[in-house]
Design a protein around this motif. Structure first.
Motif, PDB file in Angstrom:
ATOM      1  N   HIS A   1      90.710  58.342  50.946  1.00 23.06           N
ATOM      2  CA  HIS A   1      91.696  57.762  51.844  1.00 23.06           C
ATOM      3  C   HIS A   1      91.270  57.991  53.294  1.00 23.06           C
ATOM      4  N   VAL A   2      91.727  57.132  54.178  1.00 24.34           N
ATOM      5  CA  VAL A   2      91.527  57.339  55.611  1.00 24.34           C
ATOM      6  C   VAL A   2      92.863  57.747  56.219  1.00 24.34           C
ATOM      7  N   ILE A   3      92.895  58.934  56.804  1.00 24.17           N
ATOM      8  CA  ILE A   3      94.070  59.462  57.508  1.00 24.17           C
ATOM      9  C   ILE A   3      93.564  59.942  58.852  1.00 24.17           C
ATOM     10  N   THR A   4      93.896  59.232  59.903  1.00 25.23           N
ATOM     11  CA  THR A   4      93.236  59.467  61.184  1.00 25.23           C
ATOM     12  C   THR A   4      93.865  60.584  62.016  1.00 25.23           C
ATOM     13  N   SER A   5      95.105  60.974  61.739  1.00 22.57           N
ATOM     14  CA  SER A   5      95.734  62.060  62.492  1.00 22.57           C
ATOM     15  C   SER A   5      95.700  63.351  61.689  1.00 22.57           C
ATOM     16  N   HIS A   6      94.761  64.219  62.028  1.00 23.67           N
ATOM     17  CA  HIS A   6      94.660  65.486  61.321  1.00 23.67           C
ATOM     18  C   HIS A   6      95.883  66.356  61.586  1.00 23.67           C
TER      19      HIS A   6
ATOM     20  N   PRO B   1      99.055  58.119  59.857  1.00 22.65           N
ATOM     21  CA  PRO B   1      98.495  56.811  59.502  1.00 22.65           C
ATOM     22  C   PRO B   1      97.633  56.945  58.253  1.00 22.65           C
ATOM     23  N   TRP B   2      97.773  55.984  57.323  1.00 23.03           N
ATOM     24  CA  TRP B   2      97.152  56.123  55.998  1.00 23.03           C
ATOM     25  C   TRP B   2      96.586  54.788  55.541  1.00 23.03           C
ATOM     26  N   ASP B   3      95.414  54.822  54.957  1.00 25.33           N
ATOM     27  CA  ASP B   3      94.841  53.631  54.323  1.00 25.33           C
ATOM     28  C   ASP B   3      94.102  54.088  53.076  1.00 25.33           C
ATOM     29  N   ASP B   4      94.348  53.423  51.956  1.00 25.18           N
ATOM     30  CA  ASP B   4      93.703  53.859  50.716  1.00 25.18           C
ATOM     31  C   ASP B   4      92.313  53.265  50.539  1.00 25.18           C
ATOM     32  N   VAL B   5      91.884  52.387  51.442  1.00 22.10           N
ATOM     33  CA  VAL B   5      90.529  51.813  51.440  1.00 22.10           C
ATOM     34  C   VAL B   5      90.163  51.347  50.029  1.00 22.10           C
ATOM     35  N   GLY B   6      90.974  50.429  49.506  1.00 26.11           N
ATOM     36  CA  GLY B   6      90.809  50.026  48.116  1.00 26.11           C
ATOM     37  C   GLY B   6      89.762  48.966  47.860  1.00 26.11           C
ATOM     38  N   SER B   7      89.368  48.240  48.918  1.00 28.42           N
ATOM     39  CA  SER B   7      88.406  47.151  48.716  1.00 28.42           C
ATOM     40  C   SER B   7      87.749  46.835  50.051  1.00 28.42           C
ATOM     41  N   TRP B   8      86.777  45.926  50.015  1.00 26.93           N
ATOM     42  CA  TRP B   8      86.035  45.595  51.230  1.00 26.93           C
ATOM     43  C   TRP B   8      86.944  45.069  52.335  1.00 26.93           C
ATOM     44  N   GLN B   9      88.062  44.446  51.986  1.00 27.70           N
ATOM     45  CA  GLN B   9      88.936  43.924  53.033  1.00 27.70           C
ATOM     46  C   GLN B   9      89.559  45.044  53.875  1.00 27.70           C
ATOM     47  N   ALA B  10      89.516  46.267  53.385  1.00 27.32           N
ATOM     48  CA  ALA B  10      90.023  47.385  54.185  1.00 27.32           C
ATOM     49  C   ALA B  10      89.247  47.550  55.485  1.00 27.32           C
ATOM     50  N   LEU B  11      87.997  47.088  55.510  1.00 26.44           N
ATOM     51  CA  LEU B  11      87.211  47.231  56.738  1.00 26.44           C
ATOM     52  C   LEU B  11      87.870  46.525  57.910  1.00 26.44           C
TER      53      LEU B  11
END
Length: 358
Positions: free
Chosen positions: A113-118, A269-279
């Motif tokens: 996952h991408v979580i940008t705020s530590h 902020p959260w993104d599960d980066v599930g596929s190429w469209q996440a870029l």
């Protein structure tokens, strides 16, 4: 004490050709300059020391993960003998941690996952830890406020609010499986549903007890493994007993049946980066709406996602909404709307004798 368990056994098939058997999604750099699994460790900060960080992964990935995470103790990179879904993964981690720390609290999270705020992430984990210290039988999960009517996520329906310092916390009313479009729309409009983040906190003893009650056969194999921890035959027992487990997700095995579950509304902020469209969510598109990672020349090309290998330039002419991913030995070209079909690539490659590209 608080321990972190990072589940890193996924294969990332939707990210082919960049993702391969020995270098799946969690070992790729898709955002920033660190790989997904390195970023997962980074966001823990000082909340959990390296000595209490555990990676559970496929045994064929242990060496690659150790190379990316040299701060981890070798014993804390646990290789599963075979893929058996998340409940056995969690059970194995809980048994190993409970063996060393009877009062351990586990923060369990995916590696991709991408979580940008530590800061916000660590605050949320600390809030969950406090809730479990208040009630040791409690299980905590994190809900992502939905941004659109997503069909690709499970949902958590919240119930009554629970008093907590520094966080919005609710009793979980129920977990819902991935919905169809109309159901997802209703969830969004209701305002009482979250996306299921797949991030959990619980005491190791609590989750082991829940598995014992809900999945006695699975638990018996986990218990047999736990009984041999530190013994000469541990590796052989792990190989035999883990393979005998029938795979099941932790959602089915425990979460949907356990009554004392609370959900913290995630403020990170959260993104599960599930596929190429996440870029397109992780990188700023250019003036033509193209998301480019690497080198690209576009002529009358709009809305494309381009990912190239170092030293290679992709040129597109008069195309719209394509995914183009170039690696040294394989190139993917697909319309965005067909991105789910990337999963079919593995079968086709095997049938054509091209297993070396997997």
């Amino acid at each position: 004490m608080l321990h972190a368990v990072i589940m890193a056994g996924g294969s990332g098939t939707r990210f082919w050709p960049a993702s391969r058997t020995l270098r799946p999604k969690q070992l790729l750099t898709l955002h920033g300059d660190r790989t997904m699994i390195q970023s997962t460790i980074d966001r823990l900060g000082d909340l959990v020391p390296a000595s209490r960080q555990m990676i559970v992964t496929n045994k064929v990935l242990v060496d690659a993960i150790a190379e990316q995470l040299p701060s981890l103790l070798p014993k804390n990179i646990v290789g599963e003998p075979c893929k058996r879904d998340t409940a056995p993964c969690v059970g194995l981690a809980a048994a190993l941690i409970h063996h060393e720390d009877n009062d351990a609290i586990m923060a369990v999270m995916p590696s991709d996952h991408v979580i940008t705020s530590h800061t916000a992430f660590q605050a949320a984990i600390a809030a969950g830890e406090a809730l479990i210290k208040e009630d040791p039988t409690r299980i905590v999960t994190y809900g992502i406020p939905p941004k659109y009517a997503a069909e690709s996520f499970g949902y958590v329906e919240r119930g009554e609010p629970i008093a907590a310092e520094g966080a919005s916390v609710f009793q979980v009313k129920q977990f819902r499986e991935k919905p169809d479009a109309e159901t997802a729309r209703r969830y969004l409009e209701a305002g009482s549903f979250y996306w299921n983040s797949g991030i959990f906190l619980w005491r190791a003893s609590t989750i082991l007890d829940a598995l014992r009650k809900n999945e006695p056969e699975m638990y018996s194999h986990i218990a047999a493994i736990a009984d041999r921890i530190g013994k000469p035959d541990y590796a052989a027992t792990l190989e035999k007993e883990f393979a005998a487990i029938q795979g099941k997700s932790i959602d089915y095995a425990v979460m949907e049946q356990y009554t004392n579950v609370v959900v913290i509304e995630a403020e990170f902020p959260w993104d599960d980066v599930g596929s190429w469209q996440a870029l397109s969510r992780l990188h700023e598109p250019d003036a033509a709406g193209n998301t480019v990672v690497g080198s690209h020349v576009g002529i009358d090309s709009q809305g494309c996602i381009i990912n190239t290998h170092d030293g290679h330039t992709v040129v597109t002419i008069d195309v719209d909404d394509l995914i183009v991913v170039q690696t040294p030995d394989a190139t993917l070209v697909a319309p965005k709307h067909a991105e789910e079909r990337v999963r079919e690539v593995a079968k086709q490659l095997k049938e054509k004798g091209l297993e070396g590209l997997l």
